[in-house]
Each structure stands twice: as structure tokens, then as C-alpha cells.
Design a protein around this motif. Structure first.
Motif, PDB file in Angstrom:
ATOM      1  N   LEU A 186       0.827  -1.200   0.000  1.00 42.39           N
ATOM      2  CA  LEU A 186       0.000   0.000   0.000  1.00 42.39           C
ATOM      3  C   LEU A 186       0.865   1.255   0.000  1.00 42.39           C
ATOM      4  CD1 LEU A 186      -2.786  -1.061   2.533  1.00 42.39           C
ATOM      5  CD2 LEU A 186      -3.230  -0.205   0.226  1.00 42.39           C
ATOM      6  N   ARG A 187       1.869   1.276   0.858  1.00 38.64           N
ATOM      7  CA  ARG A 187       2.744   2.440   0.960  1.00 38.64           C
ATOM      8  C   ARG A 187       3.515   2.698  -0.329  1.00 38.64           C
ATOM      9  NH1 ARG A 187       5.622   1.995   6.931  1.00 38.64           N
ATOM     10  NH2 ARG A 187       3.713   1.865   8.174  1.00 38.64           N
ATOM     11  N   GLU A 188       3.922   1.608  -0.957  1.00 34.30           N
ATOM     12  CA  GLU A 188       4.719   1.738  -2.176  1.00 34.30           C
ATOM     13  C   GLU A 188       3.855   1.884  -3.422  1.00 34.30           C
ATOM     14  OE1 GLU A 188       8.144   1.826  -2.263  1.00 34.30           O
ATOM     15  OE2 GLU A 188       7.998   1.912  -0.066  1.00 34.30           O
ATOM     16  N   ARG A 189       2.528   1.942  -3.210  1.00 37.91           N
ATOM     17  CA  ARG A 189       1.569   2.059  -4.324  1.00 37.91           C
ATOM     18  C   ARG A 189       1.758   0.938  -5.351  1.00 37.91           C
ATOM     19  NH1 ARG A 189       2.704   7.539  -3.141  1.00 37.91           N
ATOM     20  NH2 ARG A 189       0.834   8.706  -2.562  1.00 37.91           N
ATOM     21  N   LYS A 190       1.873  -0.264  -4.840  1.00 38.14           N
ATOM     22  CA  LYS A 190       1.990  -1.461  -5.658  1.00 38.14           C
ATOM     23  C   LYS A 190       0.689  -2.260  -5.551  1.00 38.14           C
ATOM     24  CE  LYS A 190       7.038  -1.715  -4.952  1.00 38.14           C
ATOM     25  NZ  LYS A 190       7.454  -1.518  -6.344  1.00 38.14           N
ATOM     26  N   PRO A 191       0.480  -3.240  -6.419  1.00 34.97           N
ATOM     27  CA  PRO A 191      -0.776  -4.027  -6.393  1.00 34.97           C
ATOM     28  C   PRO A 191      -0.942  -4.809  -5.089  1.00 34.97           C
ATOM     29  CG  PRO A 191       0.383  -4.320  -8.474  1.00 34.97           C
ATOM     30  CD  PRO A 191       1.326  -3.620  -7.566  1.00 34.97           C
ATOM     31  N   TRP A 192      -1.507  -4.147  -4.065  1.00 31.98           N
ATOM     32  CA  TRP A 192      -1.599  -4.727  -2.733  1.00 31.98           C
ATOM     33  C   TRP A 192      -2.600  -5.867  -2.640  1.00 31.98           C
ATOM     34  CZ3 TRP A 192      -6.566  -3.894  -0.936  1.00 31.98           C
ATOM     35  CH2 TRP A 192      -7.274  -2.829  -1.521  1.00 31.98           C
ATOM     36  N   ILE A 193      -3.438  -6.020  -3.641  1.00 34.06           N
ATOM     37  CA  ILE A 193      -4.459  -7.065  -3.597  1.00 34.06           C
ATOM     38  C   ILE A 193      -3.830  -8.463  -3.565  1.00 34.06           C
ATOM     39  CG2 ILE A 193      -4.746  -7.400  -6.101  1.00 34.06           C
ATOM     40  CD1 ILE A 193      -7.618  -7.020  -3.571  1.00 34.06           C
ATOM     41  N   VAL A 194      -2.567  -8.593  -4.039  1.00 34.20           N
ATOM     42  CA  VAL A 194      -1.923  -9.918  -4.126  1.00 34.20           C
ATOM     43  C   VAL A 194      -1.686 -10.515  -2.745  1.00 34.20           C
ATOM     44  CG1 VAL A 194      -0.830  -9.399  -6.343  1.00 34.20           C
ATOM     45  CG2 VAL A 194       0.423  -8.956  -4.231  1.00 34.20           C
ATOM     46  N   THR A 195      -1.567  -9.674  -1.719  1.00 36.72           N
ATOM     47  CA  THR A 195      -1.439 -10.206  -0.352  1.00 36.72           C
ATOM     48  C   THR A 195      -2.647  -9.884   0.504  1.00 36.72           C
ATOM     49  OG1 THR A 195      -0.163  -8.233   0.268  1.00 36.72           O
ATOM     50  CG2 THR A 195       1.072 -10.232  -0.322  1.00 36.72           C
ATOM     51  N   PHE A 196      -3.471  -8.935   0.078  1.00 35.46           N
ATOM     52  CA  PHE A 196      -4.669  -8.596   0.845  1.00 35.46           C
ATOM     53  C   PHE A 196      -5.619  -9.782   0.930  1.00 35.46           C
ATOM     54  CE2 PHE A 196      -9.095  -7.064   0.927  1.00 35.46           C
ATOM     55  CZ  PHE A 196      -9.084  -6.385   2.138  1.00 35.46           C
ATOM     56  N   LEU A 197      -5.887 -10.423  -0.197  1.00 31.91           N
ATOM     57  CA  LEU A 197      -6.821 -11.556  -0.202  1.00 31.91           C
ATOM     58  C   LEU A 197      -6.304 -12.729   0.629  1.00 31.91           C
ATOM     59  CD1 LEU A 197      -8.096 -11.495  -3.910  1.00 31.91           C
ATOM     60  CD2 LEU A 197      -9.225 -10.641  -1.844  1.00 31.91           C
ATOM     61  N   PRO A 198      -5.014 -13.155   0.473  1.00 33.77           N
ATOM     62  CA  PRO A 198      -4.508 -14.201   1.373  1.00 33.77           C
ATOM     63  C   PRO A 198      -4.534 -13.776   2.835  1.00 33.77           C
ATOM     64  CG  PRO A 198      -3.071 -13.973  -0.535  1.00 33.77           C
ATOM     65  CD  PRO A 198      -4.034 -12.831  -0.585  1.00 33.77           C
ATOM     66  N   SER A 199      -4.327 -12.480   3.115  1.00 26.90           N
ATOM     67  CA  SER A 199      -4.359 -11.991   4.503  1.00 26.90           C
ATOM     68  C   SER A 199      -5.740 -12.195   5.108  1.00 26.90           C
ATOM     69  CB  SER A 199      -3.996 -10.503   4.552  1.00 26.90           C
ATOM     70  OG  SER A 199      -2.700 -10.262   4.069  1.00 26.90           O
ATOM     71  N   VAL A 200      -6.772 -11.823   4.369  1.00 27.88           N
ATOM     72  CA  VAL A 200      -8.149 -11.964   4.853  1.00 27.88           C
ATOM     73  C   VAL A 200      -8.475 -13.445   5.074  1.00 27.88           C
ATOM     74  CG1 VAL A 200     -10.586 -11.580   4.325  1.00 27.88           C
ATOM     75  CG2 VAL A 200      -8.892  -9.853   3.693  1.00 27.88           C
ATOM     76  N   PHE A 201      -8.101 -14.277   4.111  1.00 22.86           N
ATOM     77  CA  PHE A 201      -8.416 -15.702   4.195  1.00 22.86           C
ATOM     78  C   PHE A 201      -7.735 -16.339   5.400  1.00 22.86           C
ATOM     79  CE2 PHE A 201      -7.552 -20.163   3.139  1.00 22.86           C
ATOM     80  CZ  PHE A 201      -8.848 -20.614   2.922  1.00 22.86           C
TER      81      PHE A 201
END
Length: 488
Positions: A417-432
Motif C-alpha cells: 500500500l505504501r509503495e503504491r503497488k498491487p496490494w491485492i496480491v497479499t490482501f486476499l490471502p491476509s483476509v483468508f
């Protein structure tokens, strides 16, 4: 059999395609000078060849995880294939690679430092204690099991379990204190090769014999017939950790981040090592499925489920003959030992980073290592003397292991998020994984033992709360124009 081969192919394609994508997301830069050169100390920061870093990383993260975890997971049917494949590609390998590369950019920082940097100083303190305790648990768990196996093999020579415990513990002391290239750098590649060779031998047997394995499209192939006792969610996702995603891996990645010679090596050494472990786990899951089809899940001699050690030894001895027996000894007894010693080494480095203590001198290393060895001994003695001690210790270790992956994934998500990179790649595994760990501790017998649907509902709500809190917290920081320090 077709489903197994498809799963194997997807794992390999995942490394080639998704692994390259994750490397681009991070922005690996081969022109950067890595910590093994900028902080070279002859103890922990030492340049090592790429192949050696890969083999050490693989053995560090593997241990018995891809064997015993896959065997336990096979009891849930070939749903285990799906978790191993997709868990490895989208969660485990991504988790390992980004944790290792962030450590690389932070001069080889240990995991509590990384988590504290992105989730706050309070989380740094919490994770410092939590991970140190986990490393001690790993050290204790991976002494008594191998010692018992080796004692069975040497019973005729009068070498008892306690003798083996002493021998293994002495090795732990030496490996924890010596420079990384003197012990670990020399013997780990050999043992890693044995573990891979054993898996390849089993794969060749499967390809040659072509046993009747369930297919995804077969009626009932994804059904877990022990649902009331062990629901697939979350039990299977805790049982199969090292073959899909494991928080322990992120404690080991900094060890090799201090030895890696270029950022371009990262995908091969971090993402590639995890995919290799996924392949090993998939092979063992297929082999265990064959075993359970022929013998059932319950051992008629004991009236209890077959242990991982029994299943693994039977498969090796029956499928690979004399060579298999030798490899079973090396794989089943030595693999956990080589995870235990690096766990204690990681613990030493984590404590050293936390208290800013130098580790170049033997005095500095002993100052931290001695109390850690004493605590490990105390846990080990308790687990041996208490009849149920080891089983309880293992279950709590398994949950703590996956809980650690949750903290790591959220820290990586904040970094992206801070680096403005595609954060969704770890967001979904984080939630799961947040949902997996919270639900498990709510419904498991060693947890709160809540009714399944109640625990699952609370776990889902808690996961959504953590997700929203993390995103809102980040954007509030941005709104108030708080400047985040960039990684070096």
C-alpha cells in the motif's frame, strides 16, 4: 491420477508465470548491493552461491512439514491438492518471497523488525516475544520426535532416546553459534538433495504404477467424511501449513536474505524454494491417498489414526526398497533437526536485533543463546514427562505457525500500500488466513470449543473487521500526510 498430474503442472506453471509477476510487483533490482556485502561479518552476513542459498532455504522451510502435513491433509480427500496448489502459488510462495525481499531491502532485518516497521512499534514488541516463543517451540518439537525415531533404529546398540536428545541438542548449540557457512552451508545442501530425491523416487513410482487415485470430477472426491470431527475449514488449512503457507518460513527468509548476492536471485531462492516444497507436499499427499485407500485411516493395531511417521516409513520402505529405508531415516529424522537448529539461530538473531546486540563475537552470541537454550530445555523436559505434552505442544505450534503468517501477510500488504503497488496480491490471502486462524482457535478442542457455525461466523466478522481497520488506518495516515520512510 490425471488430477494429480494437472495439479503438479499448475504448480510449475505458477512458478514460471505468477512468480515472475510477483517479482515485478516487488521491483527486484539487480544493480543494488545486498547486505551480504555491505554488512559482511563472517558469521551471519556471508555471500553464498545461488544454488546453495536455494537448497538451504528449501531445507530451512521444509523439515517434516511437506511430509507429515500432507499425510494429515490427505485424510480430507483430494481437496488437499487444491489447497497445496493454490495455497503455494498465491499465498505461501508470495508470502515467502516478499518477506525475504523486504528483509533484503532492510539490510537483513528479522521478522519482528519488519512487522514493527509496517504495523507499529507495539506489534514489534508483541511479535518479538511471540516469534521467540515460537522458535523455542520449534526447537523443542524437533528434538524429541527425531530422537525417538533414531532410538528405535539404534536400540540394539543401547543408544536410548535420551542419548539422542543430548546429541541433537549439542548439535543445535554448535549450529546456532557457528558461522552460517561452516555447518549449515556445508551439510544442508546434501540433506535437501536427499529430501528432494526421496520425493522424486515416490513420483517415479506413482508414474510407473499409475495407481487408481480420485479425480476432481469423480462423485464425492471432494467430500470430507469426517466432517463432524474435522471440518475441512479450518482444520485442513492448519494441518497443511508448510506445503501451502507457513509463518515459520518468514522467520527463516532473513537468514538467507543476509547471504543472497543479488536481488535477481530472490525469485529462485524464496519463491522457488516454496514451490519446490509445494511439489514435495503434493507428491506425499498423492502417496498418502494411495496408502489410505489400501489400509484405511485407522491403524488396527492401535485403534487410532496412522501416524505420519508410520505412513511415511511404510511408503518409503515398500515403494523404494533399501534405498527408501535409508532416505526415510534421513528425511524423517534429520529434516526436522535441520529446521530446529535454524529456528534457534533465528531466535538468536531476532533477540539480537530487538536489543541491538552485536553478534560478531562469541561472547555476544552466548549472551543471547544460553538463556534461549535453557528455555528450550525446560519446554522439552515438560513435553517428555507429560504423557499428552508433545501432542498439545504440536497443536499449539501449528496454530501459532499459521497465526504468524497472518501478521506477516498484513505487514506485507501495508508495505505494498505504501509503495503504491498491487496490494491485492497479499490482501486476499491476509483476509483468508485471518479467517482460518480465528475460526480455528474458536472451534478447536484446544481452543474455545464453540459450536462450528458460531465460531465460523465470528471468524468471518473478525476477518472483515481487521481488513477494514487495516485499510482505513493506512488511508488515514495518508490523509494526514504522515511520511513513511522508504526502504533502502
Amino acid at each position: 491420477m490425471i488430477s494429480f498430474l494437472l495439479a503438479l503442472a499448475v504448480l510449475i506453471i505458477g512458478y514460471l508465470v505468477y512468480g515472475r509477476f510477483i517479482s515485478r510487483v516487488f521491483g527486484a533490482d539487480d544493480s543494488r548491493t545486498t547486505p551480504c556485502y555491505t554488512r559482511q561479518d563472517g558469521i551471519d552476513y556471508i555471500p553464498l552461491p545461488t544454488w546453495k542459498v536455494y537448497m538451504i532455504q528449501f531445507l530451512n522451510i521444509a523439515g517434516l512439514g511437506p511430509i507429515f502435513g500432507a499425510i494429515m491433509g490427505a485424510r480430507f480427500g483430494i481437496a488437499s491438492y487444491l489447497w497445496i496448489v493454490f495455497g503455494t502459488i498465491f499465498a505461501g510462495a508470495t508470502h515467502d518471497y516478499l518477506a525475504g525481499m523486504i528483509s533484503l531491502r532492510m539490510n537483513g532485518a528479522s521478522l519482528p523488525e519488519i512487522i514493527g516497521f509496517f504495523l507499529g512499534r507495539h506489534s514489534r514488541r508483541l511479535m518479538g516475544v511471540f516469534i521467540t516463543v515460537l522458535m523455542i517451540l520449534v526447537g523443542a518439537v524437533f528434538i524429541s520426535g527425531p530422537a525417538e525415531l533414531l532410538a528405535n533404529l539404534t536400540a540394539g546398540f543401547g543408544i536410548t532416546t535420551y542419548w539422542w536428545i543430548g546429541i541433537i541438542f549439542i548439535y543445535y548449540v554448535i549450529a546456532t553459534l557457528c558461522p552460517v557457512d561452516k555447518i549449515i552451508g556445508r551439510i544442508y545442501p546434501f540433506f535437501a538433495a536427499c529430501l528432494i530425491f526421496m520425493a522424486v523416487g515416490i513420483l517415479f513410482y506413482l508414474l510407473a504404477v499409475r495407481p487408481e487415485l480420485p479425480e476432481f470430477w469423480s462423485a464425492g472426491s471432494l467430500v470430507n467424511y469426517e466432517w463432524e470431527v474435522n471440518p475441512i475449514f479450518p482444520m485442513m488449512f492448519i494441518s497443511i501449513a508448510c506445503g501451502a503457507i507457513s509463518g515459520f518460513h518468514a522467520t527463516q527468509s532473513p537468514l538467507m536474505a543476509r547471504c543472497i548476492k543479488s536481488e535477481a536471485m530472490g525469485r529462485r531462492c524464496f519463491y522457488g524454494a516454496m514451490v519446490t516444497e509445494g511439489v514435495v507436499a503434493l507428491i506425499w499427499a498423492a502417496a498418502a491417498t494411495c496408502f489410505f485407500q489400501a489400509n484405511g485411516i485407522i491403524n488396527p493395531d492401535t485403534g487410532k489414526p496412522y501416524t505420519g511417521a508410520f505412513v511415511a516409513s511404510s511408503i518409503c520402505n515398500n515403494w523404494l526398497g533399501l534405498v527408501g529405508g535409508i532416505l526415510a531415516i534421513l528425511g524423517i529424522a534429520i529434516a526436522p533437526i535441520t529446521s530446529g537448529d535454524t529456528a534457534l539461530r533465528s531466535g538468536r538473531l531476532i533477540i539480537a536485533d530487538f536489543f541491538k546486540r552485536e553478534q560478531k563475537s562469541m561472547k555476544g552470541r552466548l549472551l543471547i543463546a544460553i538463556p534461549m537454550f535453557v528455555l528450550t530445555t525446560m519446554v522439552l523436559v515438560w513435553s517428555i514427562n507429560d504423557v499428552k505434552g508433545f501432542g498439545v505442544l504440536w497443536r499449539y505450534f501449528a496454530w501459532c505457525n499459521q497465526a504468524l503468517s497472518v501478521f506477516t501477510l498484513w505487514a506485507i500488504t501495508v508495505y505494498l500500500l505504501r509503495e503504491r503497488k498491487p496490494w491485492i496480491v497479499t490482501f486476499l490471502p491476509s483476509v483468508f488466513m485471518t479467517c482460518v486462524c480465528s475460526t480455528y482457535i474458536l472451534v478447536a478442542p484446544e481452543g474455545l470449543s464453540l459450536p462450528y457455525h458460531v465460531g465460523l461466523g465470528i471468524g468471518i466478522v473478525f476477518s472483515l473487521f481487521v481488513s477494514v481497520s487495516t485499510l482505513v488506518g493506512h488511508f488515514l495516515h495518508v490523509k494526514h500526510q504522515r511520511v513513511y520512510p522508504k526502504l533502502s
